[in-house]
Scaffold this active site. Structure first.
Site, PDB file in Angstrom:
ATOM      1  N   LYS A 187      31.347 -16.460   8.993  1.00 26.96           N
ATOM      2  CA  LYS A 187      32.022 -17.159  10.097  1.00 26.96           C
ATOM      3  C   LYS A 187      31.790 -16.380  11.385  1.00 26.96           C
ATOM      4  O   LYS A 187      32.416 -15.359  11.628  1.00 26.96           O
ATOM      5  CB  LYS A 187      33.527 -17.284   9.841  1.00 26.96           C
ATOM      6  CG  LYS A 187      34.134 -18.331  10.768  1.00 26.96           C
ATOM      7  CD  LYS A 187      35.518 -18.020  11.249  1.00 26.96           C
ATOM      8  CE  LYS A 187      35.605 -17.092  12.398  1.00 26.96           C
ATOM      9  NZ  LYS A 187      34.995 -17.513  13.675  1.00 26.96           N
ATOM     10  N   PRO A 188      30.860 -16.859  12.229  1.00 29.06           N
ATOM     11  CA  PRO A 188      30.580 -16.151  13.486  1.00 29.06           C
ATOM     12  C   PRO A 188      31.702 -16.388  14.496  1.00 29.06           C
ATOM     13  O   PRO A 188      32.531 -17.281  14.317  1.00 29.06           O
ATOM     14  CB  PRO A 188      29.289 -16.810  13.981  1.00 29.06           C
ATOM     15  CG  PRO A 188      28.852 -17.754  12.912  1.00 29.06           C
ATOM     16  CD  PRO A 188      30.025 -18.057  12.063  1.00 29.06           C
ATOM     17  N   ALA A 189      31.692 -15.596  15.569  1.00 26.78           N
ATOM     18  CA  ALA A 189      32.687 -15.770  16.628  1.00 26.78           C
ATOM     19  C   ALA A 189      32.438 -17.086  17.367  1.00 26.78           C
ATOM     20  O   ALA A 189      31.290 -17.486  17.589  1.00 26.78           O
ATOM     21  CB  ALA A 189      32.613 -14.602  17.602  1.00 26.78           C
ATOM     22  N   GLU A 263      36.471  -3.349  10.252  1.00 27.01           N
ATOM     23  CA  GLU A 263      35.899  -2.610  11.388  1.00 27.01           C
ATOM     24  C   GLU A 263      36.638  -3.124  12.614  1.00 27.01           C
ATOM     25  O   GLU A 263      36.355  -4.210  13.095  1.00 27.01           O
ATOM     26  CB  GLU A 263      34.394  -2.878  11.504  1.00 27.01           C
ATOM     27  CG  GLU A 263      33.567  -2.485  10.292  1.00 27.01           C
ATOM     28  CD  GLU A 263      33.347  -0.976  10.186  1.00 27.01           C
ATOM     29  OE1 GLU A 263      33.706  -0.245  11.126  1.00 27.01           O
ATOM     30  OE2 GLU A 263      32.844  -0.533   9.144  1.00 27.01           O
ATOM     31  N   CYS A 297      33.213  -1.652  20.640  1.00 27.16           N
ATOM     32  CA  CYS A 297      34.343  -0.953  20.006  1.00 27.16           C
ATOM     33  C   CYS A 297      34.162   0.558  20.142  1.00 27.16           C
ATOM     34  O   CYS A 297      35.116   1.305  20.082  1.00 27.16           O
ATOM     35  CB  CYS A 297      34.416  -1.342  18.542  1.00 27.16           C
ATOM     36  SG  CYS A 297      32.850  -1.134  17.712  1.00 27.16           S
ATOM     37  N   GLU A 394      42.248  -1.079  24.683  1.00 28.22           N
ATOM     38  CA  GLU A 394      40.800  -1.190  24.758  1.00 28.22           C
ATOM     39  C   GLU A 394      40.463  -1.937  26.046  1.00 28.22           C
ATOM     40  O   GLU A 394      40.878  -3.088  26.203  1.00 28.22           O
ATOM     41  CB  GLU A 394      40.325  -2.057  23.591  1.00 28.22           C
ATOM     42  CG  GLU A 394      39.588  -1.339  22.545  1.00 28.22           C
ATOM     43  CD  GLU A 394      38.995  -2.302  21.518  1.00 28.22           C
ATOM     44  OE1 GLU A 394      39.614  -3.301  21.152  1.00 28.22           O
ATOM     45  OE2 GLU A 394      37.890  -1.995  21.070  1.00 28.22           O
TER      46      GLU A 394
END
Ligand code: NAD
Length: 495
Positions: A187-189, A263, A297, A394
């Site tokens: 499932k890609p973004a 991750e 990240c 972040e």
């Protein structure tokens, strides 16, 4: 002349499948719904894709499960060769993949080419690792049994990827899953599915049997992932993305005691000691902060600089940053692209504005860029308050906040003062200090005198709320295998 000029964008987009890959067919969503993908440099819609429903998600899992047993029985050499063919094909299509990533995500084309190289290394690396998945043999201490351990594929996997490295985050999961003999639903973004769609087609072109890799892009992530995770046939979830979503998935995974690899987010400290080589530190800072427009990240999020060199470092770093060119990443001269969407740009702007209100000084940048795209100027901040929000979150943008420290002990304390533990960077010419400090840093990755350390051959993974498990390295394939111990009664026992 650059290769990029040879790519006709319209023709390239026309080559990218727009359906859901279920088994051997690219098909429409069961309810006919679609979603659009836009170019963050222009705000224009560049593609319309089928948007998977929960029913489609289960159809994808059905297709995967139907071939798991047969796929697990293939020889590791066969799987290795498929990966190697895919590596060669991705190399042949490198400029197409790079262009697609710049179009849907915004990164400068030179960096997109770099990602193709880096991401494709996972295909080569795991083509090599596929044939080296070993168990062990031994004897129980009492001599009663021979012990045999074997590694078997963990089974059907759900792979969920983020938008910031559209190719590498997919190959880092798909490569080892193929090597281990697992079947997958990817499932890609929502923001950057085109690269995964083209990657999946490339895998089929490389000879991957139908059903081993299924792709369900869509507007609603949970509509896709929830039914799959509730299905008893799923064995593993590998997720790369933000910590809050990772936490939700971990809770869900607990219901079925699913194996997970997580991750997650980071808040990387970039520590520069007074004995550092400042040329190296500035070069490292440019890589650790500006690579991928700061949307990594591993991006340096907090610059901790010894007070005696802070002024000089800040001036030199800001001077380099001023040399960068902001614009559409397809332009070869551009070195910083747009942020991925307007929401991302607005959240970076809000963090900078708040830091300035709290007393920070802007050395360069500090505002949104011009044009229809989601640009934010590369920015350096000094005099940042030690409790500023920008040091806790972040940033995910081209903004470098600098704070100072006095002692080694203080630097370590500041560096560890976060719930995250992914990447950290350390600049010093003193190797005994390197070991002393790295022993105390609570981070899964440490760059020593280097701002970019990701490599397919190295284990990538975080501690604390940055996740669990590793991708890449010899460790990466273990995430997709389960160990079986066979105790064999020793025929000589008791004689
Ligand atoms: P995100 O968590 O919003 O999304 C990641 C993926 O999860 C996407 O495919 C998204 O559609 C999906 N998703 C979102 N909500 C979901 C839900 N409720 N159920 C199931 N799936 C869901 O993250 P993002 O904004 O795409 O990526 C940025 C984040 O990823 C940052 O925090 C970054 O640090 C992290 N990241 C980590 C690594 C790493 O290796 N540790 C690498 C790249 C990015």
């Amino acid at each position: 002349m650059s290769d990029a000029k040879k790519i006709n964008v319209e023709e390239l987009l026309a080559k990218v499948p727009t359906g859901l890959l279920i088994g051997d067919t690219w098909r429409d969503a069961s309810d006919g719904e679609t979603f659009t993908v836009e170019n963050p440099a222009t705000g224009e819609t560049i593609a319309t894709l089928a948007s998977a429903t929960s029913e489609d998600a289960i159809a994808a899992l059905d297709a995967a499960c139907a071939v798991q047993a047969e796929w697990a029985r293939t020889s590791s050499r066969e799987r290795s060769e498929i990966l190697r063919r895919a590596f060669d094909l991705i190399n042949e299509r490198a400029e197409e993949f790079a262009t697609l990533m710049t179009l849907e995500m915004g990164k400068p084309i030179a960096e997109a080419r770099g990602e193709v190289k880096y991401g494709n290394e996972f295909m080569r690396w795991f083509s090599e690792e596929a044939v080296r998945s070993y168990g062990r043999h031994g004897q129980t201490p009492e001599g009663s049994h021979r012990m045999l351990t074997v590694r078997k594929p963990v089974g059907p996997c759900l792979l969920i990827t983020p938008w910031n490295f559209p190719l590498a985050m997919a190959t880092r999961k798909v490569g080892p899953a193929i090597a281990a003999g697992c079947v997958m639903v990817l499932k890609p973004a929502r923001l950057t599915p085109l690269t995964s769609q083209y990657f999946a087609q490339t895998m089929l072109d490389a000879g991957l049997p139908a059903g081993v890799l299924n792709v369900v892009s869509g507007a609603s992530a949970s509509a896709i992932s929830n039914p799959i995770m509730e299905d008893d046939r799923l064995r593993k979830v590998s997720f790369t993305g933000s910590t809050p979503v990772g936490q939700q998935l971990l809770k869900k995974a607990a219901d079925k005691v699913l194996r997970t690899s997580m991750e997650l987010g980071g808040n990387a400290p970039f520590i520069i000691f007074e004995d550092a080589d400042l040329d190296l530190a500035v070069e490292g800072a440019m890589g650790a902060k500006m690579r991928n427009i700061g949307e990594a990240c591993t991006a340096a999020n907090r610059f901790l600089v010894h007070e005696s060199i802070a002024e000089e470092f800040a001036q030199r770093f800001a001077a380099k940053i001023k040399e960068l060119t902001l614009g559409n990443g397809l332009d070869e001269d551009v070195t910083v692209g747009p942020l991925v969407e307007s929401k991302a740009r607005d959240s970076v702007a809000a963090l900078v504005d708040e830091a300035v209100k709290e007393g920070a000084t802007v050395l360069t940048g500090g505002a949104a860029g011009e044009g229809a795209g989601y640009f934010y100027q590369p920015t350096v901040l000094v005099d940042v308050a030690h409790n500023a929000q920008i040091l806790k979150e972040e940033i995910f943008g081209p903004v470098a906040p600098i704070i100072t420290f006095t002692t080694e002990e203080e630097a370590i304390k500041l560096a560890n003062d976060t719930e995250f533990g992914l990447a950290s960077y350390l600049f010093t010419e003193d190797y005994s200090r390197m070991f002393r400090v790295s022993d105390q840093l609570e981070y899964g990755l440490l760059g020593f005198n280097s701002g970019v350390i990701s490599n397919a051959a190295a284990p990538f993974g975080g501690v604390k709320q940055s996740g669990m498990g590793h991708e890449g390295g010899i460790e990466g394939i273990d995430e997709y295998t389960q160990l079986q111990y066979i105790g064999i009664r020793d025929p000589y026992a008791g004689r």
